[in-house]
Design an enzyme around this catalytic site. Structure first.
Site, mmCIF file in Angstrom:
data_model
loop_
_atom_site.group_PDB
_atom_site.id
_atom_site.type_symbol
_atom_site.label_atom_id
_atom_site.label_comp_id
_atom_site.label_asym_id
_atom_site.label_seq_id
_atom_site.Cartn_x
_atom_site.Cartn_y
_atom_site.Cartn_z
ATOM 1 N N TYR A 127 0.816 -1.214 0.000
ATOM 2 C CA TYR A 127 0.000 0.000 0.000
ATOM 3 C C TYR A 127 0.852 1.267 0.000
ATOM 4 O O TYR A 127 0.415 2.308 -0.513
ATOM 5 C CB TYR A 127 -1.003 -0.025 1.159
ATOM 6 C CG TYR A 127 -2.168 -0.923 0.839
ATOM 7 C CD1 TYR A 127 -3.244 -0.461 0.079
ATOM 8 C CD2 TYR A 127 -2.182 -2.252 1.243
ATOM 9 C CE1 TYR A 127 -4.295 -1.295 -0.250
ATOM 10 C CE2 TYR A 127 -3.237 -3.093 0.909
ATOM 11 C CZ TYR A 127 -4.287 -2.608 0.168
ATOM 12 O OH TYR A 127 -5.331 -3.439 -0.179
ATOM 13 N N VAL A 150 -9.880 4.256 -4.534
ATOM 14 C CA VAL A 150 -9.266 4.744 -3.308
ATOM 15 C C VAL A 150 -8.250 5.849 -3.590
ATOM 16 O O VAL A 150 -7.555 6.296 -2.679
ATOM 17 C CB VAL A 150 -8.618 3.590 -2.505
ATOM 18 C CG1 VAL A 150 -9.684 2.679 -1.942
ATOM 19 C CG2 VAL A 150 -7.653 2.781 -3.364
ATOM 20 N N ASP A 151 -8.178 6.313 -4.824
ATOM 21 C CA ASP A 151 -7.331 7.465 -5.140
ATOM 22 C C ASP A 151 -8.084 8.765 -4.858
ATOM 23 O O ASP A 151 -9.277 8.754 -4.536
ATOM 24 C CB ASP A 151 -6.850 7.408 -6.600
ATOM 25 C CG ASP A 151 -7.998 7.477 -7.612
ATOM 26 O OD1 ASP A 151 -8.758 8.468 -7.580
ATOM 27 O OD2 ASP A 151 -8.124 6.557 -8.449
ATOM 28 N N HIS A 176 -14.945 2.609 -0.658
ATOM 29 C CA HIS A 176 -13.884 1.642 -0.361
ATOM 30 C C HIS A 176 -12.707 2.276 0.364
ATOM 31 O O HIS A 176 -11.628 1.689 0.427
ATOM 32 C CB HIS A 176 -13.410 0.964 -1.646
ATOM 33 C CG HIS A 176 -14.431 0.045 -2.239
ATOM 34 N ND1 HIS A 176 -14.424 -0.329 -3.563
ATOM 35 C CD2 HIS A 176 -15.514 -0.561 -1.686
ATOM 36 C CE1 HIS A 176 -15.463 -1.134 -3.799
ATOM 37 N NE2 HIS A 176 -16.127 -1.280 -2.676
ATOM 38 N N CYS A 231 -6.711 3.280 12.651
ATOM 39 C CA CYS A 231 -6.274 2.449 13.779
ATOM 40 C C CYS A 231 -7.213 1.257 13.896
ATOM 41 O O CYS A 231 -8.423 1.423 14.080
ATOM 42 C CB CYS A 231 -6.277 3.244 15.078
ATOM 43 S SG CYS A 231 -5.806 2.247 16.518
ATOM 44 N N CYS A 251 -4.721 6.600 20.399
ATOM 45 C CA CYS A 251 -4.600 5.650 21.517
ATOM 46 C C CYS A 251 -3.168 5.173 21.755
ATOM 47 O O CYS A 251 -2.896 4.521 22.768
ATOM 48 C CB CYS A 251 -5.531 4.454 21.301
ATOM 49 S SG CYS A 251 -5.001 3.315 19.978
ATOM 50 N N SER A 307 -16.521 -2.479 -13.630
ATOM 51 C CA SER A 307 -16.692 -3.794 -14.249
ATOM 52 C C SER A 307 -18.055 -4.410 -13.991
ATOM 53 O O SER A 307 -18.476 -5.316 -14.694
ATOM 54 C CB SER A 307 -15.601 -4.751 -13.734
ATOM 55 O OG SER A 307 -15.763 -4.971 -12.337
ATOM 56 N N LEU A 316 -15.376 1.556 -21.059
ATOM 57 C CA LEU A 316 -14.493 1.256 -22.185
ATOM 58 C C LEU A 316 -15.106 0.190 -23.084
ATOM 59 O O LEU A 316 -14.990 0.228 -24.310
ATOM 60 C CB LEU A 316 -13.130 0.795 -21.671
ATOM 61 C CG LEU A 316 -12.060 0.520 -22.728
ATOM 62 C CD1 LEU A 316 -11.731 1.785 -23.521
ATOM 63 C CD2 LEU A 316 -10.796 -0.038 -22.074
ATOM 64 N N GLU A 317 -15.778 -0.773 -22.456
ATOM 65 C CA GLU A 317 -16.487 -1.823 -23.179
ATOM 66 C C GLU A 317 -17.665 -2.274 -22.330
ATOM 67 O O GLU A 317 -17.795 -1.874 -21.166
ATOM 68 C CB GLU A 317 -15.557 -3.003 -23.470
ATOM 69 C CG GLU A 317 -14.906 -3.578 -22.240
ATOM 70 C CD GLU A 317 -13.801 -4.568 -22.552
ATOM 71 O OE1 GLU A 317 -13.466 -5.357 -21.651
ATOM 72 O OE2 GLU A 317 -13.284 -4.554 -23.681
#
Length: 228
Positions: free
Chosen positions: A52, A89-90, A105, A113, A135, A173, A198-199
């Site tokens: 990540y 997630v960008d 997401h 945390c 914490c 998708s 795209l398709e």
């Protein structure tokens, strides 16, 4: 008119961020069981953090493309309500100028945390031993929804879908639930449905209309129509 837009990995592909399921995509090179589940993090948190950290660096180098910029223009100039939900997630929607994005997401730019649930802006590099600012426990994890976890903001998303007059899916998708079920939910409440991809996707038959082509071409065209 109320518009709900769902975006997936396809809208960021032309910014250089690879999609998950295409040939050469992330999951053709990595096993999701080793990277994107709570069990994987419990087994080898250092390896998950390393992956990540790489993804976070790639996002920071990427730039919004005309598809992101067009949706920000729609939000700013459309007289009706525009709700943008993303599976990504960008942060390219935000950097393009979109003022509010629902990240179902999670975000690469956020840390979480695992013990107390506190969130903060992620540093460039996250490590297993990083203490939580709230914490103090070394339970820092990426603030992304892994397989087997419940997506964020579902009540808000389902409420927006129930009120929508038009549901638009862009660059997705149609195979990952619950997002793959949004088109059926929108249809149940009488919303028109449009797919920009795209398709054709696994859900194409459920849409009233499908337009195919690169997101950087078909999304600006559609936005121009909506603002005309």
């Amino acid at each position: 008119m109320r518009i709900v837009i769902l975006t997936g990995a396809g809208i960021s592909a032309e910014s250089g961020l690879s999609t998950f399921r295409d040939k050469g995509g992330i999951w053709s090179r990595y096993d999701l069981k080793d990277l994107a589940t709570p069990e994987a993090f419990a087994r080898n948190p250092a390896f998950v953090h390393e992956f990540y950290n790489m993804r976070r660096a790639n996002v920071r180098k990427a730039k919004p493309n005309p598809a992101h910029e067009s949706l920000a223009r729609l939000e700013k100039n459309y007289p009706g309500e525009v709700t943008l939900v993303t599976q990504n997630v960008d942060d390219l929607h935000e950097r393009a100028g979109h003022s509010r994005v629902i990240h179902m997401h999670g975000r690469h730019g956020s840390a979480l945390c695992a013990e107390c649930g506190h969130r903060w802006e992620a540093p460039e590099v996250m490590r297993v031993e990083d203490p939580c600012p709230a914490c103090g426990r070394p339970a820092t994890r990426p603030d992304v929804v892994w397989f087997g976890e419940i997506p964020y903001h579902m009540d808000e998303i389902l409420g927006a879908l129930a009120r929508a007059d038009l549901f638009v899916a862009i660059g997705t998708s149609g195979t990952v639930y619950p997002a793959a079920g949004f088109v059926a939910q929108a249809r149940e409440t009488g919303s028109r449905t449009l797919e920009l991809n795209l398709e054709s996707s696994a859900q194409t038959r459920l849409f009233d209309e499908t337009r195919t082509g690169p997101a950087t071409e078909i999304v600006p065209q559609w936005v121009d129509e909506m603002l005309a």
